[in-house]
Write a protein that holds these residues in place. Sequence first.
Motif, PDB file in Angstrom:
ATOM      1  N   TYR A 153      93.691  31.984 160.473  1.00 21.78           N
ATOM      2  CA  TYR A 153      93.199  31.546 161.786  1.00 21.78           C
ATOM      3  C   TYR A 153      93.902  32.329 162.885  1.00 21.78           C
ATOM      4  N   VAL A 154      93.109  32.942 163.771  1.00 25.35           N
ATOM      5  CA  VAL A 154      93.646  33.704 164.895  1.00 25.35           C
ATOM      6  C   VAL A 154      93.009  33.188 166.173  1.00 25.35           C
ATOM      7  N   LEU A 155      93.830  32.954 167.188  1.00 33.58           N
ATOM      8  CA  LEU A 155      93.354  32.492 168.487  1.00 33.58           C
ATOM      9  C   LEU A 155      93.615  33.565 169.537  1.00 33.58           C
ATOM     10  N   VAL A 156      92.558  33.936 170.261  1.00 31.27           N
ATOM     11  CA  VAL A 156      92.679  34.849 171.402  1.00 31.27           C
ATOM     12  C   VAL A 156      92.782  33.992 172.656  1.00 31.27           C
ATOM     13  N   THR A 157      93.834  34.200 173.450  1.00 30.27           N
ATOM     14  CA  THR A 157      94.062  33.343 174.613  1.00 30.27           C
ATOM     15  C   THR A 157      94.740  34.134 175.729  1.00 30.27           C
ATOM     16  N   GLU A 158      95.001  33.496 176.850  1.00 25.99           N
ATOM     17  CA  GLU A 158      95.545  34.199 178.014  1.00 25.99           C
ATOM     18  C   GLU A 158      97.064  34.261 178.026  1.00 25.99           C
ATOM     19  N   ASN A 159      97.724  33.195 177.557  1.00 28.99           N
ATOM     20  CA  ASN A 159      99.186  33.149 177.612  1.00 28.99           C
ATOM     21  C   ASN A 159      99.740  32.643 176.285  1.00 28.99           C
ATOM     22  N   VAL A 160     100.661  33.416 175.725  1.00 28.00           N
ATOM     23  CA  VAL A 160     101.246  33.094 174.425  1.00 28.00           C
ATOM     24  C   VAL A 160     102.767  32.998 174.557  1.00 28.00           C
ATOM     25  N   ALA A 161     103.352  32.065 173.853  1.00 24.96           N
ATOM     26  CA  ALA A 161     104.810  31.960 173.812  1.00 24.96           C
ATOM     27  C   ALA A 161     105.278  32.041 172.363  1.00 24.96           C
ATOM     28  N   TYR A 162     106.283  32.870 172.118  1.00 24.89           N
ATOM     29  CA  TYR A 162     106.891  32.970 170.787  1.00 24.89           C
ATOM     30  C   TYR A 162     108.301  32.412 170.874  1.00 24.89           C
ATOM     31  N   ASN A 163     108.586  31.423 170.027  1.00 25.13           N
ATOM     32  CA  ASN A 163     109.886  30.741 170.070  1.00 25.13           C
ATOM     33  C   ASN A 163     110.202  30.228 171.478  1.00 25.13           C
ATOM     34  N   GLY A 164     109.162  29.791 172.174  1.00 26.15           N
ATOM     35  CA  GLY A 164     109.351  29.229 173.507  1.00 26.15           C
ATOM     36  C   GLY A 164     109.411  30.245 174.626  1.00 26.15           C
ATOM     37  N   GLU A 165     109.428  31.533 174.289  1.00 29.70           N
ATOM     38  CA  GLU A 165     109.533  32.581 175.301  1.00 29.70           C
ATOM     39  C   GLU A 165     108.133  33.060 175.683  1.00 29.70           C
ATOM     40  N   GLU A 166     107.797  32.956 176.977  1.00 28.73           N
ATOM     41  CA  GLU A 166     106.442  33.238 177.422  1.00 28.73           C
ATOM     42  C   GLU A 166     106.190  34.702 177.785  1.00 28.73           C
ATOM     43  N   TYR A 167     107.194  35.561 177.684  1.00 24.12           N
ATOM     44  CA  TYR A 167     106.942  36.960 178.022  1.00 24.12           C
ATOM     45  C   TYR A 167     106.297  37.717 176.870  1.00 24.12           C
ATOM     46  N   PHE A 168     106.173  37.087 175.693  1.00 23.83           N
ATOM     47  CA  PHE A 168     105.476  37.700 174.577  1.00 23.83           C
ATOM     48  C   PHE A 168     103.971  37.655 174.814  1.00 23.83           C
ATOM     49  N   VAL A 169     103.246  38.597 174.207  1.00 25.75           N
ATOM     50  CA  VAL A 169     101.783  38.618 174.319  1.00 25.75           C
ATOM     51  C   VAL A 169     101.109  38.292 172.989  1.00 25.75           C
ATOM     52  N   GLY A 170     101.912  38.013 171.987  1.00 23.00           N
ATOM     53  CA  GLY A 170     101.357  37.651 170.688  1.00 23.00           C
ATOM     54  C   GLY A 170     102.414  36.969 169.849  1.00 23.00           C
ATOM     55  N   ALA A 171     101.963  36.174 168.890  1.00 22.04           N
ATOM     56  CA  ALA A 171     102.882  35.476 167.988  1.00 22.04           C
ATOM     57  C   ALA A 171     102.177  35.219 166.673  1.00 22.04           C
ATOM     58  N   GLY A 172     102.877  35.456 165.590  1.00 19.24           N
ATOM     59  CA  GLY A 172     102.307  35.209 164.272  1.00 19.24           C
ATOM     60  C   GLY A 172     103.216  34.349 163.432  1.00 19.24           C
ATOM     61  N   ARG A 173     102.631  33.390 162.756  1.00 17.10           N
ATOM     62  CA  ARG A 173     103.330  32.534 161.808  1.00 17.10           C
ATOM     63  C   ARG A 173     102.526  32.568 160.503  1.00 17.10           C
ATOM     64  N   PRO A 174     103.091  32.103 159.400  1.00  9.20           N
ATOM     65  CA  PRO A 174     102.334  32.120 158.146  1.00  9.20           C
ATOM     66  C   PRO A 174     100.942  31.508 158.297  1.00  9.20           C
ATOM     67  N   GLN A 175      99.933  32.307 158.035  1.00 10.83           N
ATOM     68  CA  GLN A 175      98.510  31.932 158.004  1.00 10.83           C
ATOM     69  C   GLN A 175      97.850  31.839 159.371  1.00 10.83           C
TER      70      GLN A 175
END
Length: 305
Positions: free
Chosen positions: A185-207
């Motif tokens: 499952y992949v979601l395309v969106t406007e704002n992404v946070a990785y580990n709570g940090e919002e300056y990332f533009v993408g984040a991936g976790r298992p599956q």
Amino acid sequence: MLHVGAVVLVTLLLAGVVLPAAGTAAQDTSGGGADSPNARQAQTDANATDTDGDGLSDSRERSVYGTDPTDADTDGDGYPDGMEVRCEQAVPGADPLRADIYVEVDSTQSATLSDSVRTSVIDTFDSAPVSNPDGSSGIDFHLVRDEINLSVNGTVYSKPHAGPGNDIYDFRANHSEHRSDGYYYVLVTENVAYNGEEYFVGAGRPQVAAMERFDSTRITASLFMHEFGHAMGFGAHRDGIDEKRYSRAEYDSVMNYNGLYKQLTYSNGTDSVGRNEWQFVAENRTQPEVQCAANGTCTDRCSKD
């Protein structure tokens, strides 16, 4: 890989008895004859045997599909042979002799991945240096664009986050149409946070993965390949991943921050780091469990053998 219990359930729901072809009993000069009921049953049982429990009889695997009757998943892609043969509506275009990967893509925006991005990603997997049982190389990558304009509660976090509609797991739970079919499952969106940090533009976790979309095909496709690599199990703890300490020559992969946005492919193991990431994708990647046969949601999308 598919759990043994799931394979059994796939067998129960997909397996059908193949009637043996009519035959002529041995005759002598005194007249004709018919084989015994026990002999006929033995022949029927032989044709209906499903040694590997994949939902296809051994005889059909050998004579029709060319699959291995002792291996429930001949091409090792996580889908049992019977499902790839019969469940076209659940896994359209699946081939039991060539690796398949299925991904559902949703979007909180009015647009999702462009055709040019899709083509770039699909072509990259198609040219992957991995071999298949049918003698071909590459992986068939199926990108299924589903919902757009999904309601979002601000930033999408890569970990469970308090409140509705603000982490990737909320969206998968509430909007995935194919989770039980074993899709990523992949979601395309406007704002992404990785580990709570919002300056990332993408984040991936298992599956699962979440990512932003850019006007540039190369940048968006490269970001997709990077985050999808994390979804398949390329963790940041591995040497060189999400780092800049290796040059592209030393670590030739989109998982290398020096390769991100410049390339799409994973390492084939011939660089200094020496990790064959394509082999990992083909043989050891983290895979969503195929549940549809177990809970009965895909039986109406499967034909009889």
